[in-house]
Scaffold this motif. Structure first.
Motif, PDB file in Angstrom:
ATOM      1  N   UNK A   3       0.871  -1.182   0.000  1.00 39.77           N
ATOM      2  CA  UNK A   3       0.000   0.000   0.000  1.00 39.77           C
ATOM      3  C   UNK A   3       0.902   1.225   0.000  1.00 39.77           C
ATOM      4  N   UNK A   4       1.529   1.476  -1.126  1.00 37.82           N
ATOM      5  CA  UNK A   4       2.574   2.489  -1.237  1.00 37.82           C
ATOM      6  C   UNK A   4       2.083   3.915  -1.118  1.00 37.82           C
ATOM      7  N   UNK A   5       0.801   4.155  -1.315  1.00 41.69           N
ATOM      8  CA  UNK A   5       0.291   5.526  -1.323  1.00 41.69           C
ATOM      9  C   UNK A   5      -0.366   5.935  -0.007  1.00 41.69           C
ATOM     10  N   UNK A   6      -0.383   5.071   0.985  1.00 43.51           N
ATOM     11  CA  UNK A   6      -1.150   5.348   2.209  1.00 43.51           C
ATOM     12  C   UNK A   6      -0.688   6.587   2.969  1.00 43.51           C
ATOM     13  N   UNK A   7       0.583   6.952   2.867  1.00 46.62           N
ATOM     14  CA  UNK A   7       1.083   8.124   3.597  1.00 46.62           C
ATOM     15  C   UNK A   7       1.118   9.385   2.733  1.00 46.62           C
ATOM     16  N   UNK A   8       0.759   9.264   1.480  1.00 46.40           N
ATOM     17  CA  UNK A   8       0.764  10.420   0.579  1.00 46.40           C
ATOM     18  C   UNK A   8      -0.481  11.256   0.808  1.00 46.40           C
ATOM     19  N   UNK A   9      -0.335  12.543   0.729  1.00 49.74           N
ATOM     20  CA  UNK A   9      -1.452  13.464   0.883  1.00 49.74           C
ATOM     21  C   UNK A   9      -0.967  14.880   0.654  1.00 49.74           C
TER      22      UNK A   9
END
Length: 143
Positions: free
Chosen positions: A33-39
């Motif tokens: 889940x590579x995008x979970x910390x992106x924001x």
């Protein structure tokens, strides 16, 4: 990648968080889940992600990242044939293909803070804006 590009990986009033993540895993493992910390306010450096760039871009755009958000592709860093390609998250797949990028590259995705009030809803991305006259006045615009 930052040194190759001669730029900081965070920028005042744009991004203040750097996320380092992989874009793929072992063949027998589920995809990370590579995008979970992106924001909003993050620069995300995706390693080993060229093969999964389309999936990662879709995940980020589903979270609310606008399609015109900048992406720097740093290819073959520290090698004699290193190169830099600039694109957007919406065009990343096409850009990788047209530039024949298949192997060693870092994808640097910038998600500016100005999109902090973007939210994902069942009808699409909704942007919440506040009028300059009053912080209590809120306008919701469907995009």
């Amino acid at each position: 990648a930052g040194a190759m590009l001669c730029q900081s990986l965070t920028e005042r009033n744009v991004t203040d968080t750097l996320v380092l993540t992989t874009g793929s895993g072992c063949a027998d493992d589920p995809l990370p889940d590579s995008t979970r910390h992106s924001g909003p306010g993050t620069t995300t450096a995706f390693y080993m992600a060229v093969r999964h760039a389309g999936r990662l871009a879709d995940d980020l755009m589903k979270k609310g990242l606008p399609t015109d958000s900048p992406v720097d592709i740093a290819c073959d860093i520290s090698k004699p044939d290193q190169r830099h390609i600039r694109t957007t998250i919406g065009a990343i797949g096409q850009t990788l293909d047209s530039n024949n990028v298949h192997g060693c590259a870092v994808l640097l995705v910038t998600w500016p803070k100005r999109y902090a009030d973007c939210q994902r809803s069942s009808t699409g991305v909704r942007m919440v804006t506040r009028t300059a006259a009053s912080q209590s006045s809120v306008r919701i615009v469907s995009v």
